[in-house]
Structures are given as structure tokens and as C-alpha cells.
Design a protein around this motif. Structure first.
Motif, PDB file in Angstrom:
ATOM      1  N   ASP A  35      42.481  40.338  39.839  1.00  0.00           N
ATOM      2  CA  ASP A  35      43.152  39.247  40.544  1.00  0.00           C
ATOM      3  C   ASP A  35      43.121  39.516  42.038  1.00  0.00           C
ATOM      4  O   ASP A  35      44.158  39.711  42.672  1.00  0.00           O
ATOM      5  N   ARG A  36      41.946  39.529  42.599  1.00  0.00           N
ATOM      6  CA  ARG A  36      41.781  39.890  44.016  1.00  0.00           C
ATOM      7  C   ARG A  36      42.474  38.933  44.974  1.00  0.00           C
ATOM      8  O   ARG A  36      42.763  39.288  46.106  1.00  0.00           O
ATOM      9  N   ASP A  37      42.709  37.711  44.538  1.00  0.00           N
ATOM     10  CA  ASP A  37      43.405  36.749  45.392  1.00  0.00           C
ATOM     11  C   ASP A  37      44.912  36.750  45.138  1.00  0.00           C
ATOM     12  O   ASP A  37      45.646  35.990  45.758  1.00  0.00           O
TER      13      ASP A  37
END
Length: 66
Positions: free
Chosen positions: A39-41
Motif C-alpha cells: 500500500d505505497r500510497d
């Protein structure tokens, strides 16, 4: 917080199968950023370099868990 210049890296212990991994950016002055690779964002944890070093030292002491 401006994370534009963050250079993210994964642990060398992370596999390439997309498992539970975190990324760390420790190139910004006065802060270490941590995020979930899945979940890089999503949320990013920001800690002081001293806090991060304490965490790393503890993790090394405890060793890997399987």
C-alpha cells in the motif's frame, strides 16, 4: 510532510514473492520514513533517526522469526 526526495528501499531479507514487506527511506534530514509495500500510497510512518536505529538494533537482537 514533503516526501518528494525520499529514496525507498526494501530490506535485503524481503523475498521477491510480494510477501509482507516494508520499505524505508532514510535519506531525508531528521526523519526516517516507513511504509507498506502493498500500500505505497497509504499511510507512512515517520520516526526520528535515533528511534529507527533503536528499532533496528532491537530487531537484530531478537533475530528473524519464522
Amino acid at each position: 510532510m514533503d516526501m518528494t526526495g525520499a529514496k525507498w528501499r526494501k530490506s535485503s531479507y524481503s523475498g521477491s514473492n510480494g510477501g509482507s514487506c516494508v520499505e524505508v527511506a532514510d535519506n531525508l534530514a531528521g526523519v526516517v520514513l516507513v511504509r507498506d509495500t502493498k500500500d505505497r500510497d497509504g499511510a507512512t510512518l515517520a520516526v526520528s533517526p535515533a528511534t529507527w536505529q533503536s528499532f533496528v538494533n532491537l530487531a537484530k537482537t531478537l533475530g528473524p522469526t519464522a
